[in-house]
Scaffold this active site. Sequence first.
Site, PDB file in Angstrom:
ATOM      1  NE  ARG A  60      -2.313  -1.729   3.333  1.00 23.36           N
ATOM      2  CZ  ARG A  60      -2.204  -3.021   3.651  1.00 23.36           C
ATOM      3  NH1 ARG A  60      -2.742  -3.936   2.889  1.00 23.36           N
ATOM      4  NH2 ARG A  60      -1.568  -3.397   4.737  1.00 23.36           N
ATOM      5  CD  GLU A  97       0.873  -9.493  17.135  1.00 21.36           C
ATOM      6  OE1 GLU A  97       0.467  -8.934  16.109  1.00 21.36           O
ATOM      7  OE2 GLU A  97       0.189  -9.673  18.159  1.00 21.36           O
TER       8      GLU A  97
HETATM    9  P1  AMP Z   1       4.599  -2.431  11.482  1.00 20.06           P
HETATM   10  O1  AMP Z   1       5.831  -3.002  10.841  1.00 20.06           O
HETATM   11  O2  AMP Z   1       4.187  -3.155  12.723  1.00 20.06           O
HETATM   12  O3  AMP Z   1       4.701  -0.939  11.689  1.00 20.06           O
HETATM   13  O4  AMP Z   1       3.400  -2.700  10.462  1.00 20.06           O
HETATM   14  C1  AMP Z   1       3.217  -1.871   9.385  1.00 20.06           C
HETATM   15  C2  AMP Z   1       2.877  -2.617   8.119  1.00 20.06           C
HETATM   16  O5  AMP Z   1       1.890  -3.608   8.334  1.00 20.06           O
HETATM   17  C3  AMP Z   1       2.288  -1.663   7.094  1.00 20.06           C
HETATM   18  O6  AMP Z   1       2.762  -2.032   5.803  1.00 20.06           O
HETATM   19  C4  AMP Z   1       0.799  -1.825   7.226  1.00 20.06           C
HETATM   20  O7  AMP Z   1       0.168  -1.735   5.981  1.00 20.06           O
HETATM   21  C5  AMP Z   1       0.594  -3.203   7.850  1.00 20.06           C
HETATM   22  N1  AMP Z   1      -0.281  -3.182   9.043  1.00 20.06           N
HETATM   23  C6  AMP Z   1       0.077  -3.433  10.319  1.00 20.06           C
HETATM   24  N2  AMP Z   1      -0.955  -3.373  11.169  1.00 20.06           N
HETATM   25  C7  AMP Z   1      -2.024  -3.059  10.401  1.00 20.06           C
HETATM   26  C8  AMP Z   1      -3.411  -2.812  10.690  1.00 20.06           C
HETATM   27  N3  AMP Z   1      -3.916  -2.911  11.951  1.00 20.06           N
HETATM   28  N4  AMP Z   1      -4.243  -2.477   9.665  1.00 20.06           N
HETATM   29  C9  AMP Z   1      -3.746  -2.379   8.408  1.00 20.06           C
HETATM   30  N5  AMP Z   1      -2.467  -2.586   8.064  1.00 20.06           N
HETATM   31  C10 AMP Z   1      -1.603  -2.934   9.044  1.00 20.06           C
END
Ligand code: AMP
Length: 175
Positions: A60, A97
């Site tokens: 995205r 996670e």
């Molecule tokens: P992070 O690495 O934990 O910051 O996760 C970010 C990535 O995971 C991004 O590319 C987001 O598009 C996706 N992502 C993580 N959590 C969500 C969520 N609750 N809703 C939508 N996309 C998420």
Amino acid sequence: MYEELKQYITDIPDFPSKGIIFHDITSIIQNGESFKLAIDALYDVIKDIDFDVIAGIESRGFIFGAALAAKLNKGLVLVRKKGKLPRATVSEKYDLEYGQAEIEIHTDAIKKGQKVLVIDDLIATGGTVKAATKLIERLGGEVAATAFLIELKELGGRAALEPYVVRTVMVYEGR
Ligand code: AMP
């Protein structure tokens, strides 16, 4: 200021797994007005940043990164999941996670000393974008800032990214 964009985000509980609320941006981009508003909003939060090129994170981040890059006459570099880029790459593993993921970038995508603006749709823990900043720096680039449409405050991504500049359009207090 851009809180009205929240009405275009669809929140889906327990997707893709139990306990996660998925913030779906497809409903922003399938409508011309909200898509334009999202790009204008992203521009608004980064307009004081001096940068040469945008790095968009799969998938995205490609959508918002591409629209912003075209608007600003900048190039777009793709940060992709492992195995998708056809030429020589550098790659970086990071923790999810559950388990691990790996992203990569073409070795010629960023020139030494280039200032890079990193774009994704959402920052949660910050793990993905942190890995992207490592790739950029391994190629001699400089991270000018990172920017996202959505910030999930409770997950602490902003603190995890210190000392990088983090700009976000909409903040959710929870996750
Ligand atoms: P992070 O690495 O934990 O910051 O996760 C970010 C990535 O995971 C991004 O590319 C987001 O598009 C996706 N992502 C993580 N959590 C969500 C969520 N609750 N809703 C939508 N996309 C998420």
